[in-house]
Motif scaffolding. Structure first.
Motif, PDB file in Angstrom:
ATOM      1  N   TYR B  27       0.841  -1.187   0.000  1.00  0.00           N
ATOM      2  CA  TYR B  27       0.000   0.000   0.000  1.00  0.00           C
ATOM      3  C   TYR B  27       0.878   1.239   0.000  1.00  0.00           C
ATOM      4  O   TYR B  27       1.942   1.268   0.625  1.00  0.00           O
ATOM      5  CB  TYR B  27      -0.890   0.035   1.249  1.00  0.00           C
ATOM      6  CG  TYR B  27      -1.911  -1.067   1.287  1.00  0.00           C
ATOM      7  CD1 TYR B  27      -2.844  -1.204   0.258  1.00  0.00           C
ATOM      8  CD2 TYR B  27      -1.952  -1.959   2.360  1.00  0.00           C
ATOM      9  CE1 TYR B  27      -3.788  -2.219   0.296  1.00  0.00           C
ATOM     10  CE2 TYR B  27      -2.894  -2.974   2.404  1.00  0.00           C
ATOM     11  CZ  TYR B  27      -3.807  -3.107   1.357  1.00  0.00           C
ATOM     12  OH  TYR B  27      -4.736  -4.096   1.393  1.00  0.00           O
ATOM     13  N   THR B 108       0.318  10.335   6.462  1.00  0.00           N
ATOM     14  CA  THR B 108      -1.014  10.039   6.995  1.00  0.00           C
ATOM     15  C   THR B 108      -0.931   9.238   8.283  1.00  0.00           C
ATOM     16  O   THR B 108       0.057   8.540   8.541  1.00  0.00           O
ATOM     17  CB  THR B 108      -1.837   9.209   5.988  1.00  0.00           C
ATOM     18  OG1 THR B 108      -1.176   7.953   5.802  1.00  0.00           O
ATOM     19  CG2 THR B 108      -1.954   9.936   4.651  1.00  0.00           C
ATOM     20  N   ASP B 121       5.544   9.446  16.320  1.00  0.00           N
ATOM     21  CA  ASP B 121       4.722  10.059  17.369  1.00  0.00           C
ATOM     22  C   ASP B 121       3.384   9.355  17.589  1.00  0.00           C
ATOM     23  O   ASP B 121       2.982   9.106  18.723  1.00  0.00           O
ATOM     24  CB  ASP B 121       4.469  11.534  17.011  1.00  0.00           C
ATOM     25  CG  ASP B 121       5.751  12.338  17.018  1.00  0.00           C
ATOM     26  OD1 ASP B 121       6.298  12.559  18.108  1.00  0.00           O
ATOM     27  OD2 ASP B 121       6.223  12.731  15.929  1.00  0.00           O
TER      28      ASP B 121
HETATM   29  C1  LIG Z   1      11.580  14.287   6.736  1.00  0.00           C
HETATM   30  C2  LIG Z   1      10.629  13.436   7.505  1.00  0.00           C
HETATM   31  C3  LIG Z   1      10.419  13.700   8.827  1.00  0.00           C
HETATM   32  C4  LIG Z   1       9.530  12.923   9.559  1.00  0.00           C
HETATM   33  N1  LIG Z   1       9.353  13.209  10.868  1.00  0.00           N
HETATM   34  C5  LIG Z   1       8.499  12.463  11.591  1.00  0.00           C
HETATM   35  C6  LIG Z   1       8.254  12.733  12.956  1.00  0.00           C
HETATM   36  O1  LIG Z   1       8.794  13.684  13.531  1.00  0.00           O
HETATM   37  N2  LIG Z   1       7.404  11.947  13.628  1.00  0.00           N
HETATM   38  C7  LIG Z   1       6.756  10.903  13.024  1.00  0.00           C
HETATM   39  O2  LIG Z   1       5.988  10.235  13.674  1.00  0.00           O
HETATM   40  N3  LIG Z   1       6.960  10.625  11.732  1.00  0.00           N
HETATM   41  C8  LIG Z   1       7.801  11.369  10.995  1.00  0.00           C
HETATM   42  N4  LIG Z   1       7.981  11.100   9.676  1.00  0.00           N
HETATM   43  C9  LIG Z   1       7.241   9.966   9.085  1.00  0.00           C
HETATM   44  C10 LIG Z   1       5.913  10.437   8.541  1.00  0.00           C
HETATM   45  O3  LIG Z   1       5.049  10.752   9.592  1.00  0.00           O
HETATM   46  C11 LIG Z   1       5.296   9.408   7.619  1.00  0.00           C
HETATM   47  O4  LIG Z   1       4.341  10.098   6.949  1.00  0.00           O
HETATM   48  C12 LIG Z   1       4.657   8.207   8.264  1.00  0.00           C
HETATM   49  O5  LIG Z   1       5.517   7.500   9.089  1.00  0.00           O
HETATM   50  C13 LIG Z   1       4.175   7.243   7.202  1.00  0.00           C
HETATM   51  O6  LIG Z   1       2.998   7.715   6.683  1.00  0.00           O
HETATM   52  P1  LIG Z   1       2.728   7.757   5.129  1.00  0.00           P
HETATM   53  O7  LIG Z   1       1.295   8.107   4.977  1.00  0.00           O
HETATM   54  O8  LIG Z   1       3.692   8.638   4.511  1.00  0.00           O
HETATM   55  O9  LIG Z   1       2.936   6.221   4.732  1.00  0.00           O
HETATM   56  P2  LIG Z   1       3.677   5.509   3.527  1.00  0.00           P
HETATM   57  O10 LIG Z   1       5.086   5.941   3.469  1.00  0.00           O
HETATM   58  O11 LIG Z   1       2.886   5.650   2.292  1.00  0.00           O
HETATM   59  O12 LIG Z   1       3.602   4.024   4.021  1.00  0.00           O
HETATM   60  C14 LIG Z   1       4.325   3.568   5.132  1.00  0.00           C
HETATM   61  C15 LIG Z   1       4.074   2.063   5.324  1.00  0.00           C
HETATM   62  O13 LIG Z   1       2.750   1.825   5.769  1.00  0.00           O
HETATM   63  C16 LIG Z   1       2.010   1.011   4.847  1.00  0.00           C
HETATM   64  N5  LIG Z   1       0.672   1.575   4.819  1.00  0.00           N
HETATM   65  C17 LIG Z   1       0.341   2.856   4.482  1.00  0.00           C
HETATM   66  N6  LIG Z   1      -0.977   3.039   4.678  1.00  0.00           N
HETATM   67  C18 LIG Z   1      -1.496   1.869   5.128  1.00  0.00           C
HETATM   68  C19 LIG Z   1      -2.784   1.456   5.505  1.00  0.00           C
HETATM   69  N7  LIG Z   1      -3.803   2.286   5.465  1.00  0.00           N
HETATM   70  N8  LIG Z   1      -2.944   0.176   5.924  1.00  0.00           N
HETATM   71  C20 LIG Z   1      -1.904  -0.664   5.984  1.00  0.00           C
HETATM   72  N9  LIG Z   1      -0.671  -0.334   5.643  1.00  0.00           N
HETATM   73  C21 LIG Z   1      -0.441   0.934   5.206  1.00  0.00           C
HETATM   74  C22 LIG Z   1       2.778   1.126   3.552  1.00  0.00           C
HETATM   75  O14 LIG Z   1       2.592   0.001   2.748  1.00  0.00           O
HETATM   76  C23 LIG Z   1       4.195   1.260   4.039  1.00  0.00           C
HETATM   77  O15 LIG Z   1       4.704   0.012   4.377  1.00  0.00           O
HETATM   78  C24 LIG Z   1       8.844  11.851   8.927  1.00  0.00           C
HETATM   79  C25 LIG Z   1       9.074  11.589   7.590  1.00  0.00           C
HETATM   80  C26 LIG Z   1       9.954  12.373   6.865  1.00  0.00           C
HETATM   81  C27 LIG Z   1      10.154  12.089   5.409  1.00  0.00           C
END
Ligand SMILES: Cc1cc2nc3c(=O)[nH]c(=O)nc-3n(C[C@H](O)[C@H](O)[C@H](O)COP(=O)(O)OP(=O)(O)OC[C@H]3O[C@@H](n4cnc5c(N)ncnc54)[C@H](O)[C@@H]3O)c2cc1C
Lengths: 787, 265
Positions: B27, B108, B121
């Motif tokens: 996903y 997300t 977090d």
């Molecule tokens: C520069 C940077 C700084 C960040 N700082 C922080 C921070 O301070 N604190 C923090 O908590 N996070 C931080 N993050 C992480 C950020 O919050 C990500 O967005 C989060 O960890 C993953 O969410 P995404 O929607 O981007 O997921 P994706 O990257 O699209 O997916 C992540 C994983 O989850 C799976 N997945 C996605 N959606 C679902 C679903 N609905 N059901 C089942 N599996 C799913 C995907 O297959 C993948 O394996 C940071 C990221 C970056 C790039």
């Protein structure tokens, strides 16, 4: 000065293209038939290469060729070199190990290049690189400079037994020892200067284009000094003779020193272009930048500072070990010697100084100049020692400094430098009043009421810019002269092109250099263009580093303008039937003083090119060239004050205020100078609080290979800076300017660490992370409770 | 990045079907973790199933004290939701501290909770709020959901559709960011509600997010930051890395818990 001349806050001409994404960087360059490179790099810190198999890689889709170090060697491409010869105190020359652009039998740091893959796309090149098999026989690695000198440490280069490159000294050892023996008080301290990654926003890149028809090479690259790159690549690396090699450094997104050096990648891309028959482009990614861009600093020093009973410094003894990494980069030997130990007198009259510097090989990325280059190391050492001494002697840090300030100029230090002008008291007073130093006690008490620890610290720095008199640096071992060149071309319509050997990669030359011309000739800024960064357009020049573009580069322009002005006046005098000595240039016109006779600038220029009516014997045209060789370094100096508040629960430091009072001599564009200081301060604060390159000390793997682990300063880590400028014009150059590019990074780390140690009452090393501050407070607690 | 096939799902059913039709499919939600990992070639999914156009997975609903946050809701949407702020401001505060504005507008809650990064977090909020992870096939309570670093109760192909919880009476979150990454070096979420006092710690545990039961007990007895004096945090179970020692993290657990309580009021 006028609206656009010297001293005006003119908005930067180059910003429009940078801010709208229209800059043209090396990676933006596209040439017909261009292909992409990916480098196979060593995963080991130290290993023998026992075999390389590229057959699977060559069979991968899109692959044009895979080339290795043996082929490069067979084609006669030379070793990378260090261009500054240092002799050990026993008279022996420095012991330089061989640095092959592509390793042949040994790899010496994680990231050492082993082979290049050229393919139709970066992705295909990378796919193929993954199936290049390199057989390694791992060897033990050594990471820290101190460990590298220990008996039985892994031997890195056969040329340098015990990993010692040189054991050098400066100053008078006997006199210094005598001063220490006779001192009323000696302050002893160990100083660590942390290792940093330069992190320019634009990573390094190279595009090598071989033209078979002309047997000619073009190299687009991220360089601070394209002419030096061409010189070194032809004279030492045997890539091509100078007349067959054009180097272009287009827009370059920051360098901070790391883009001075000629790296393996540009050499290999040029060679690979000939070998494969296609233009070859390589662009570093961020982790590759952490792994391969030259790092900065990494010193371990022991210091003894001797005082007489009146608290006057009578001697300073320094013993430094500098880590130069796995290979000697282009200016690596000069940084911990002539750019460092020659500044150990600081702003103080110290009758006897002795410094001993040992440089060593380790299994880490080469270390070379990084913003400040040697002067931050000297300043940090000196200003931390002064602070500790003031605490030991029970006097105020300002008084101890005042008592020892150099107050008459010129002043010859015991370590080569001859300071030409300065007023250290002026900067100190300006900084202290801007910081409301006297009101600190009340602020500290208020903070204590909130459970916070406040501290205040100062740093009085001096540095040497405008490098450098060619004869002087030649006698000290430099392989090049450090003059600069300029060419001023007045076009037939009166517009002007200035071709400079300086290179702008963030400094704003397109604006400041044009301001100089506008000021001098009274022409609009918009009619002046600055051309730089292309060896086919600009005559030989030495480039930009060490805050030399103003003091040296602009002085060359002044010399060329002198000649232009002289000829322009001759033409005007002839046309207006006046005496040459009566001609003045004002508001874009040449006038006969005391009369209403006037000739617009463009008409004079047109006359130079129509050549219908020139003085007898005068050559047509209006274009002049000059080379300027400085007669001395310039000596920017100033006083920085940091006030911090520490949260004892977490160890986090908050910068409450940061004051910078700088004497840069005359200033061309205050806004650009402020920008340079802001950037320098951010990097200095980064070094003091956040940044540190770390390797695993056993495996030699780089632990800080991305921004997940390497802490860069961000906007919210920094306060709004309080800046002011004092001015003692530099007597040795025609503009009276000193240089401002590095001061911020030089002066700020000791001010911060002095403030932090003032707050917590115990010593700490850089970077003073929350973890380290908390640990220091924990360690101090039982002792404090017992006291 | 290696080659991959992109699919856009428009419903939960379609997403699950697309995901199960390929062995190596994943996903894709905000892509803030997954795309970066793919660029580094540390992940190589054959197919990506983009969830960002599944309408039923988006948005926040608050009915009385019942909260439902669609898995596809971005951090920025959570941070700025006035409905959510009125019942549980602590989670808005948490979302507003994730990464930077770019990350918050792409990343997300579903992606974060699915990924279960030990320094993320959201896991602390989900655990402390005794939230339920709603998937395409079941509901998983928080205590069963988090199973260690990057490890969760999700089955192969299971899709998170929403996070639901009962808004607590009080809640607070305090985070000490890693100076480099700005993820949580230690973050503590405290909540007092129908299920009692729950305190969850992220960034510190060597086994991912965990509940600080000693602090829960102390806070249940008396909801005030005075607990710090009496509770000892065992460094033995805490992470050691270049940015922090277990002892420092143990200290931060207490300090952040105290600040979270102060924030909760
Ligand atoms: C520069 C940077 C700084 C960040 N700082 C922080 C921070 O301070 N604190 C923090 O908590 N996070 C931080 N993050 C992480 C950020 O919050 C990500 O967005 C989060 O960890 C993953 O969410 P995404 O929607 O981007 O997921 P994706 O990257 O699209 O997916 C992540 C994983 O989850 C799976 N997945 C996605 N959606 C679902 C679903 N609905 N059901 C089942 N599996 C799913 C995907 O297959 C993948 O394996 C940071 C990221 C970056 C790039």
């Amino acid at each position: 000065m006028g609206m656009e001349g010297i001293g005006a806050r003119v908005a930067r001409k180059e910003d429009k293209r940078f801010l709208t994404g229209k800059g043209r960087y090396t990676d933006d360059m596209v040439v017909p038939g261009m292909k992409y490179a990916y480098f196979v790099r060593s995963p080991h810190a130290h290993a023998k290469i026992t075999g390389i198999n590229v057959s699977a890689a060559k069979a991968m889709p899109g692959v044009i060729d895979v080339l290795d170090g043996k082929q490069l060697q067979a084609d006669g491409i030379g070793n990378l070199i260090c261009g500054w010869m240092i002799h050990s105190k026993d008279g022996s020359p420095m012991k330089m190990g061989a640095w092959r652009p592509l390793a042949v039998d040994t790899v010496r740091y994680v990231g050492d290049a082993v082979a290049i893959v050229v393919a139709n796309s970066v992705a295909e090149a990378r796919d193929a690189a993954e199936v290049v098999t390199v057989d390694y026989e791992e060897l033990p690695a050594v990471i820290t400079s101190v460990a590298a000198l220990e008996a039985g440490a892994p031997q890195i280069h056969p040329e340098a037994p015990g990993n010692l490159i040189f054991d050098w000294q400066i100053g008078d050892g006997a006199a210094t020892d005598k001063a220490i023996a006779e001192a009323a008080h000696v302050t002893e301290i160990e100083i660590l200067n942390n290792r940093l990654s330069p992190n320019p926003m634009e990573p390094r890149a190279a595009l090598g284009v071989y033209d078979e028809a002309e047997d000619h090479y073009t190299c687009y690259t991220t360089s601070q000094n394209p002419h030096v790159a061409r010189l070194v690549m032809s004279a030492f690396y045997n890539v091509a003779p100078e007349n067959k090699l054009r180097v272009i450094a287009p827009d370059v997104g920051g360098g901070f020193g790391s883009k001075i050096y000629i790296y393996p990648e540009e050499i290999v891309c040029l060679w690979a272009s000939k070998k494969t028959g296609v233009p070859v482009k390589w662009t570093s990614d961020r982790t590759e930048a952490f792994l391969t861009d030259a790092h900065g600093r990494d010193h371990v020093s022991k210091v003894k500072m001797a005082f007489d009973k009146d608290h006057r410094i009578i001697g300073l003894k320094v013993d430094t070990i500098a880590n130069l990494g796995a290979y000697m980069s282009l200016f690596s030997s000069a940084v911990p010697t002539y750019l460092y130990a020659t500044l150990l007198s600081g702003q103080y009259a110290i009758p006897a100084i002795h410094a001993n510097v040992r440089t060593v090989y380790t299994n880490t990325v080469p270390v070379d100049a990084y913003r400040g280059a040697g002067r931050p190391e000297a300043t940090y050492l000196l200003e931390r020692t002064m602070e500790v001494a003031a605490r030991e002697l029970g006097v105020s840090p300002a008084e101890l400094r005042r008592k020892n300030f150099i107050r008459s100029f010129p002043y010859q230090t015991p370590v080569i430098m001859n300071y030409d002008a300065g007023d250290y008291e002026a900067s100190l007073s300006a900084a202290m009043s801007a910081a409301d130093w006297d009101g600190f006690a009340a602020r500290r008490a208020e903070a204590e009421g909130r459970g916070k620890k406040r501290g205040i610290g100062m740093s009085c720095y001096i540095e040497a810019c405008g490098i450098a008199p060619s004869q002087a640096v030649g006698s000290l071992g430099a392989g090049v002269g450090l003059w600069e060149s300029a060419e001023v071309r007045v076009n037939a319509v009166g517009t002007i092109e200035v071709l400079t050997g300086s290179h702008s990669h963030g400094q704003g030359h397109e604006t400041t250099f044009a301001q100089l011309v506008a000021d001098r000739l009274g022409v609009p800024l918009a009619s002046v263009n600055i051309v730089h960064g292309d060896t086919d357009k600009v005559q030989m020049g030495m480039g930009t580093y060490g805050s030399r573009s103003g003091a040296v580069g602009m002085s060359a322009i002044v010399k060329a303008l002198d000649k232009v002005e002289m000829k322009a006046k001759k033409i005007a005098a002839h046309l207006m039937e006046a005496d040459e000595s009566d001609i003045v240039i004002e508001n874009g016109a040449l006038k006969v003083a005391g009369t209403d006779k006037t000739l617009p600038w463009f008409q004079m220029a047109l006359a130079a090119y129509t050549a219908h009516n020139l003085p007898a014997g005068m050559e047509p045209g209006l274009k002049e060239t000059a080379f300027y060789d400085p007669s001395n370094f310039t000596f920017p100096a100033g006083c920085y004050i940091a006030e911090v508040e520490i949260d004892p629960d977490t160890g986090k430091t908050e910068i409450i205020q940061f004051v910078a009072a700088d004497d840069f001599g005359n200033i061309i564009n205050p806004m650009i100078v402020e920008g340079q200081v802001h950037g320098g301060l951010a990097q200095g604060i980064g070094q003091a609080l956040l940044e540190e390159v770390r390797y695993d000390e056993t495996s030699g793997q780089l632990l800080t290979a991305s921004y997940m682990d390497y802490a860069m300063p961000r906007a919210d880590d920094l306060p709004s800076f309080k800046l002011s400028h004092q001015n003692t014009p530099c007597p040795s150059n025609p503009l009276g300017i000193k240089g401002c590019g590095e001061a911020g990074a030089i002066g700020s780390p000791p001010a911060l660490i002095n403030a932090i140690t003032d707050a917590i009452g115990v010593e700490i090393t850089m970077p003073a992370t929350p973890l380290k501050v908390w640990q220091a407070l924990q360690a101090a607690q039982p002792r404090m409770a017992a006291e | 990045m290696y080659d991959t096939n992109y699919h856009r799902a428009s419903s939960v059913e379609e997403a699950v079907k697309l995901r199960s039709s390929q062995d190596e499919a994943r996903y894709l939600s905000g892509g803030m973790t997954l795309i970066a990992t793919m660029k580094q070639r540390l992940a190589a999914p054959s197919d990506l199933v983009d969830l960002r156009h599944v309408a039923s997975m988006k948005g926040i609903s608050v009915e009385g004290r019942k909260v439902r946050i669609g898995a596809g809701t971005t951090h920025a949407e959570v941070a700025s939701s006035s409905a959510l702020k009125s019942v549980c401001p602590a989670i808005c505060h948490l979302a507003g501290m994730i990464g930077d504005p770019h990350v918050r507008h792409m990343g997300t809650i579903g992606g974060s909770v699915a990924n279960n990064d030990p320094a993320a977090d959201y896991p602390s909020a989900v655990l402390a709020l005794n939230a339920t992870v709603v998937t395409d096939r079941r509901e998983i309570v928080a205590d069963d959901y988090f199973q260690g670093m990057f490890d969760t109760a999700l089955e192969e192909g299971e899709l998170i559709t929403a996070i639901t919880f009962e808004a607590p009476e009080k809640a607070g979150y305090a985070k000490f960011p890693n100076p480099a990454s700005r993820y949580a070096l230690t973050g503590v979420f405290v909540a007092k509600g129908a299920s009692g006092v729950r305190v969850a710690v992220t960034g510190a545990g060597s086994n991912g997010v965990f509940r600080a039961t000693d602090i829960e007990i102390a806070l249940s007895a008396s909801w005030s930051s005075d607990f710090v004096a009496s509770v000892a945090v065992d460094a033995g179970q805490l992470m050691e890395d270049m940015h922090a020692t277990p002892e420092y993290r143990a200290n931060l657990v207490k300090v952040m818990a105290k600040r979270a309580v102060a924030m909760a009021g």
